[in-house]
Design a protein around this motif. Sequence first.
Motif, PDB file in Angstrom:
ATOM      1  N   GLU B  27       0.702  -1.132   0.115  1.00  0.00           N
ATOM      2  CA  GLU B  27       0.053  -0.118  -0.195  1.00  0.00           C
ATOM      3  C   GLU B  27       0.890   1.288   0.174  1.00  0.00           C
ATOM      4  O   GLU B  27       2.004   1.578   0.778  1.00  0.00           O
ATOM      5  N   GLY B  28       0.459   2.032  -0.722  1.00  0.00           N
ATOM      6  CA  GLY B  28       1.199   3.334  -0.918  1.00  0.00           C
ATOM      7  C   GLY B  28       0.188   4.315  -0.765  1.00  0.00           C
ATOM      8  O   GLY B  28      -1.057   4.129  -0.568  1.00  0.00           O
ATOM      9  N   GLU B  29       0.623   5.887  -0.663  1.00  0.00           N
ATOM     10  CA  GLU B  29      -0.377   6.661  -0.455  1.00  0.00           C
ATOM     11  C   GLU B  29      -1.410   7.165  -1.608  1.00  0.00           C
ATOM     12  O   GLU B  29      -2.448   7.076  -1.130  1.00  0.00           O
ATOM     13  N   LYS B  30      -0.832   7.212  -2.452  1.00  0.00           N
ATOM     14  CA  LYS B  30      -1.912   7.479  -4.005  1.00  0.00           C
ATOM     15  C   LYS B  30      -1.878   6.023  -4.485  1.00  0.00           C
ATOM     16  O   LYS B  30      -2.673   6.005  -5.412  1.00  0.00           O
ATOM     17  N   THR B  31      -0.748   5.102  -4.561  1.00  0.00           N
ATOM     18  CA  THR B  31      -1.037   4.169  -5.533  1.00  0.00           C
ATOM     19  C   THR B  31      -0.621   2.962  -4.667  1.00  0.00           C
ATOM     20  O   THR B  31       0.341   3.027  -3.696  1.00  0.00           O
ATOM     21  N   SER B  32      -1.239   1.622  -4.899  1.00  0.00           N
ATOM     22  CA  SER B  32      -0.975   0.430  -4.393  1.00  0.00           C
ATOM     23  C   SER B  32      -0.265  -0.352  -5.417  1.00  0.00           C
ATOM     24  O   SER B  32      -0.663  -0.240  -6.562  1.00  0.00           O
ATOM     25  N   ILE B  33       0.692  -1.162  -4.988  1.00  0.00           N
ATOM     26  CA  ILE B  33       1.402  -1.946  -6.034  1.00  0.00           C
ATOM     27  C   ILE B  33       0.944  -3.373  -5.714  1.00  0.00           C
ATOM     28  O   ILE B  33       1.061  -3.882  -4.461  1.00  0.00           O
ATOM     29  N   ILE B  34       0.511  -4.193  -6.583  1.00  0.00           N
ATOM     30  CA  ILE B  34       0.224  -5.535  -6.472  1.00  0.00           C
ATOM     31  C   ILE B  34       1.279  -6.407  -7.131  1.00  0.00           C
ATOM     32  O   ILE B  34       1.601  -6.191  -8.255  1.00  0.00           O
ATOM     33  N   GLU B  35       1.893  -7.031  -6.342  1.00  0.00           N
ATOM     34  CA  GLU B  35       2.909  -7.980  -6.748  1.00  0.00           C
ATOM     35  C   GLU B  35       2.521  -9.323  -7.076  1.00  0.00           C
ATOM     36  O   GLU B  35       1.886 -10.034  -6.132  1.00  0.00           O
ATOM     37  N   LEU B  36       2.427  -9.736  -8.214  1.00  0.00           N
ATOM     38  CA  LEU B  36       2.266 -11.124  -8.463  1.00  0.00           C
ATOM     39  C   LEU B  36       3.214 -11.951  -8.879  1.00  0.00           C
ATOM     40  O   LEU B  36       4.140 -11.572  -9.493  1.00  0.00           O
ATOM     41  N   LYS B  37       3.567 -13.045  -8.250  1.00  0.00           N
ATOM     42  CA  LYS B  37       4.684 -14.142  -8.686  1.00  0.00           C
ATOM     43  C   LYS B  37       3.733 -15.523  -9.034  1.00  0.00           C
ATOM     44  O   LYS B  37       2.717 -15.949  -8.312  1.00  0.00           O
ATOM     45  N   VAL B  38       4.139 -15.857  -9.848  1.00  0.00           N
ATOM     46  CA  VAL B  38       3.834 -17.469 -10.446  1.00  0.00           C
ATOM     47  C   VAL B  38       4.940 -18.182 -10.552  1.00  0.00           C
ATOM     48  O   VAL B  38       6.118 -17.853 -10.642  1.00  0.00           O
ATOM     49  N   HIS B  39       4.528 -19.577 -10.685  1.00  0.00           N
ATOM     50  CA  HIS B  39       5.727 -20.559 -11.084  1.00  0.00           C
ATOM     51  C   HIS B  39       6.338 -20.109 -12.373  1.00  0.00           C
ATOM     52  O   HIS B  39       5.800 -19.455 -13.295  1.00  0.00           O
ATOM     53  N   ASN B  40       7.504 -20.461 -12.392  1.00  0.00           N
ATOM     54  CA  ASN B  40       8.609 -19.865 -13.539  1.00  0.00           C
ATOM     55  C   ASN B  40       8.008 -20.513 -14.940  1.00  0.00           C
ATOM     56  O   ASN B  40       8.076 -19.622 -16.059  1.00  0.00           O
ATOM     57  N   ASP B  41       7.296 -21.581 -14.908  1.00  0.00           N
ATOM     58  CA  ASP B  41       6.966 -22.218 -16.270  1.00  0.00           C
ATOM     59  C   ASP B  41       5.523 -21.169 -16.714  1.00  0.00           C
ATOM     60  O   ASP B  41       5.276 -21.391 -17.833  1.00  0.00           O
ATOM     61  N   ASP B  42       5.069 -20.472 -15.673  1.00  0.00           N
ATOM     62  CA  ASP B  42       3.892 -19.586 -15.995  1.00  0.00           C
ATOM     63  C   ASP B  42       3.984 -18.326 -16.287  1.00  0.00           C
ATOM     64  O   ASP B  42       3.071 -17.719 -16.774  1.00  0.00           O
ATOM     65  N   ILE B  43       5.219 -17.776 -16.248  1.00  0.00           N
ATOM     66  CA  ILE B  43       5.473 -16.323 -16.296  1.00  0.00           C
ATOM     67  C   ILE B  43       4.702 -15.890 -17.790  1.00  0.00           C
ATOM     68  O   ILE B  43       4.077 -14.975 -17.951  1.00  0.00           O
ATOM     69  N   GLY B  44       5.372 -16.632 -18.911  1.00  0.00           N
ATOM     70  CA  GLY B  44       4.735 -16.423 -20.060  1.00  0.00           C
ATOM     71  C   GLY B  44       3.178 -16.290 -20.263  1.00  0.00           C
ATOM     72  O   GLY B  44       2.643 -15.534 -20.882  1.00  0.00           O
ATOM     73  N   VAL B  72      -3.830   1.599  -8.824  1.00  0.00           N
ATOM     74  CA  VAL B  72      -3.319   0.089  -8.728  1.00  0.00           C
ATOM     75  C   VAL B  72      -2.407  -0.088  -9.932  1.00  0.00           C
ATOM     76  O   VAL B  72      -2.516   0.120 -11.042  1.00  0.00           O
ATOM     77  N   LYS B  73      -1.244  -0.566  -9.359  1.00  0.00           N
ATOM     78  CA  LYS B  73       0.022  -0.930 -10.259  1.00  0.00           C
ATOM     79  C   LYS B  73       0.219  -2.395 -10.120  1.00  0.00           C
ATOM     80  O   LYS B  73       0.221  -2.845  -8.958  1.00  0.00           O
ATOM     81  N   LEU B  74       0.132  -2.905 -11.159  1.00  0.00           N
ATOM     82  CA  LEU B  74       0.427  -4.497 -11.179  1.00  0.00           C
ATOM     83  C   LEU B  74       2.047  -4.649 -11.521  1.00  0.00           C
ATOM     84  O   LEU B  74       2.411  -4.458 -12.906  1.00  0.00           O
ATOM     85  N   GLU B  75       2.511  -5.320 -10.833  1.00  0.00           N
ATOM     86  CA  GLU B  75       3.820  -5.890 -11.173  1.00  0.00           C
ATOM     87  C   GLU B  75       4.085  -7.377 -11.049  1.00  0.00           C
ATOM     88  O   GLU B  75       3.783  -8.116 -10.087  1.00  0.00           O
ATOM     89  N   ILE B  76       4.584  -7.898 -12.208  1.00  0.00           N
ATOM     90  CA  ILE B  76       4.791  -9.400 -12.210  1.00  0.00           C
ATOM     91  C   ILE B  76       6.338  -9.651 -11.879  1.00  0.00           C
ATOM     92  O   ILE B  76       7.093  -9.159 -12.657  1.00  0.00           O
ATOM     93  N   LEU B  77       6.502 -10.397 -10.812  1.00  0.00           N
ATOM     94  CA  LEU B  77       8.023 -10.590 -10.318  1.00  0.00           C
ATOM     95  C   LEU B  77       8.557 -11.797 -11.196  1.00  0.00           C
ATOM     96  O   LEU B  77       7.703 -12.763 -11.328  1.00  0.00           O
ATOM     97  N   ASP B  78       9.619 -11.727 -11.544  1.00  0.00           N
ATOM     98  CA  ASP B  78      10.172 -13.141 -11.722  1.00  0.00           C
ATOM     99  C   ASP B  78      11.566 -13.443 -11.079  1.00  0.00           C
ATOM    100  O   ASP B  78      11.942 -12.676 -10.181  1.00  0.00           O
TER     101      ASP B  78
END
Lengths: 209, 78
Positions: B27-44, B72-78
Amino acid sequence: MKVIEKEAKSEEEAINQVLKELGTENKELIQNIEVSDNNSKPSFLKFNKKLKVKVTIFDQREQEAVSVVKALLAKMNITVSDIKILEFDDTMVTLDLDTDKDSLLIGKRGKTLEAVQYLLNVILNRKKEEKFKVILDVENYREKRVKALQKLAQNLALKVRKTRKEKILEQMNPYERKIIHSTLQDEKDVSTESIGSGVFKKIKVYLKH
Amino acid sequence: MDPKELLEFIVKGLVDHPDDISIKTVEGEKTSIIELKVHNDDIGKVIGKEGRIAMAMRTLLSAVTSKSGKRVKLEILD
């Protein structure tokens, strides 16, 4: 989708007959039930009267599409009150949705509806041999959008002719670009071209030399 | 309405390893960042061709959060 007609003493009896015929107990496959009274018989025969019941059935892929779209929209806090099939064949279905938040679902220039439809199709076709396309519509939004795009294309052609300068439209998806291209394809003095790369390209409208 | 639940529903429908999904919100003041992590094979599978799936998920997330005034900002982590 298919329609099965039954004659039965009650609506319930007809539905049970249909489900039995399909070999399922899943009542969600039923999209619509239409009952008509068979009044041709004289009244003293009424004790034996039968109702004509028309039952409309979703096939399995349609049913799957309906349940996934309902679940997805529920997560967006959108309640679907009615779903109608506008068009269908073995490879596709067009669903018209009635919801409590139509404008949220459509989004700016249909952007949200496109995204919902795209994700829905990816989810439904994953691990499936045969592809099945689901097109979503909300209160005939698509038809209105087609007309708006055709008008936009024609106005743009007028402007280009008048100013003798090319015009570039904002980014559009392939389906919307196709509408612009085909609206102007028979014009003698103006031509269209997609520029940029990726799924979303811009269209340039320019004078032919 | 929880954007995390919406994202989880979509991602579960896309991946081969639904048990390996992790979603965290910063959670941020104006923006929340949602961090998504999936299995390595599923990133694509959550990014898609030319990022089209990720883009569609971002569109839905911003549609459902537009009234809250917070981005809301979506970040996909690898």
